[in-house]
Design an enzyme around this catalytic site. Sequence first.
Site, PDB file in Angstrom:
ATOM      1  N   CYS A 281      10.185  -4.240  -9.891  1.00 24.51           N
ATOM      2  CA  CYS A 281      11.437  -4.092  -9.134  1.00 24.51           C
ATOM      3  C   CYS A 281      12.402  -5.201  -9.540  1.00 24.51           C
ATOM      4  CB  CYS A 281      11.180  -4.092  -7.630  1.00 24.51           C
ATOM      5  SG  CYS A 281      10.395  -5.593  -7.009  1.00 24.51           S
TER       6      CYS A 281
ATOM      7  N   GLY B 132       0.772  -1.237   0.000  1.00 19.08           N
ATOM      8  CA  GLY B 132       0.000   0.000   0.000  1.00 19.08           C
ATOM      9  C   GLY B 132       0.799   1.280   0.000  1.00 19.08           C
ATOM     10  N   GLY B 133       2.130   1.195  -0.076  1.00 16.70           N
ATOM     11  CA  GLY B 133       2.937   2.419  -0.095  1.00 16.70           C
ATOM     12  C   GLY B 133       2.620   3.299  -1.287  1.00 16.70           C
TER      13      GLY B 133
END
Length: 462
Positions: free
Chosen positions: A377, A251-252
């Site tokens: 990522c 949730g960042g």
Amino acid sequence: MSIFPRICLKPEVTEHLKSVFLNKEILAAVGHHEAELRFQKLLLCLSHPPSHTCVRASTHLAPLEEIRSKLQEELSKQKSSDSPADEASVQILPHPRVPDVLLLPVDGPRHVERLSSEVVVGAQCGNAVLRGAHVFAPGIVASPKHMKAGDVVSVFSDLEGRCTRGALSFQGNKVFVGNGVAEMDRSSIFCTDEPPRGVGVRMLEPLYRSPSFDGVLPSLAFLQNFPSVVVGHVLGPRPGERILDMCAAPGGKTCHIAALMGDQGEVVALDKIRNKIDRIRQNAETLRLQSIKAYCFNGAQAVSSDPTPQTQGPPFPPESFDRVLLDAPCSGLGQRPNMASTWSLKEICSYPPLQRKLFHAAVRLLKKGGVLVYSTCTITLAENEEQVAWALSSFPCLTLQQQEPHVGADGMLGAGLPREQLRLLQRFSPELSWDHTDASVPLPGRADGDTIGFFIAKFLKS
């Protein structure tokens, strides 16, 4: 400066990555020697932490300078209690191009003498210590027979996961990450009645010193990798829009999107794992954000065939969102520090089909004139530039767009994309800045390059 060995990968994975980073397009552009040098630097820097800690400031709640000042005060208190003799202030710098980022230099590698008493932790726990964490009890796999709370110990990371839990010592492939003081007896750590909880070893002399953010300004300072903050700005959310974060946990990025909108509009967060949805909601509550709606749902199945759905939640009708973020599940090979990975080549190559399923749904859910941002990522071509080439050929409605800010490198050669399209992509390639991580280079300049490995593409749907 390198003090750890190159990341430990399965031989088949190393050979695959070598073929990626020494592909024909790269060899033609830079030559074999330079391409090989970059690849070896990549394997080396992946096992080391970045040169900075990145904090995303909650500028929807307070001005950046006020948050910086409060953070300086809190971390200075922490430093004085941990190291009373060290009076140097904590350095916190704003990023010149990303307005809600604060950067803290990492102090390391430091000279730390090894002790005779050794605690061994799992590789993930060891990686966390290198980013500033203490050792939590579940991460401990071996300790001396008579270890008591208060004993000073050296901490080692088990690179290959071969240490048997509860062992008294371990002579396998391990690396030293620093010294600390035991907070628990051995009997409490390896108690069979219930799993241990809390800090097992408090790090006093880590090889890389970073502030601990445990309980520090939780609503104002959010730890986040620098490229992950850049993603939110590239998406460019505006107040009043409806935005979808397809694979949102923890949730960042969801919370960053809501903050950039001034908490005005709607941010829909999806993830298919129930307890991860709880984490998203907790983060939203901590950061005082009301515009986030989180649902436990598979993003690949988020498009409804019913044009008039009966509920507000998923699945959604086509063209429901102004912007979509697809931060896709990936092989995660860009994460740092990562001293070892046990993944097989089959596991690493399993992600592109899933990413394409999610991409199909993302394009259908996006309104005409809307923006889709795809990110990972990882460092592979198959999950990054090759996915962009596939998307452009599969969806004529999509065109690549300029990213702002563009602080990473251009896209990597090897997927057949022309230079003008590669310049529109953003790849954070730590191996390209590995020679420039010394203290003589200003921190913001180092922060742009010495990051985790990360990839961003921005599309417009016509």
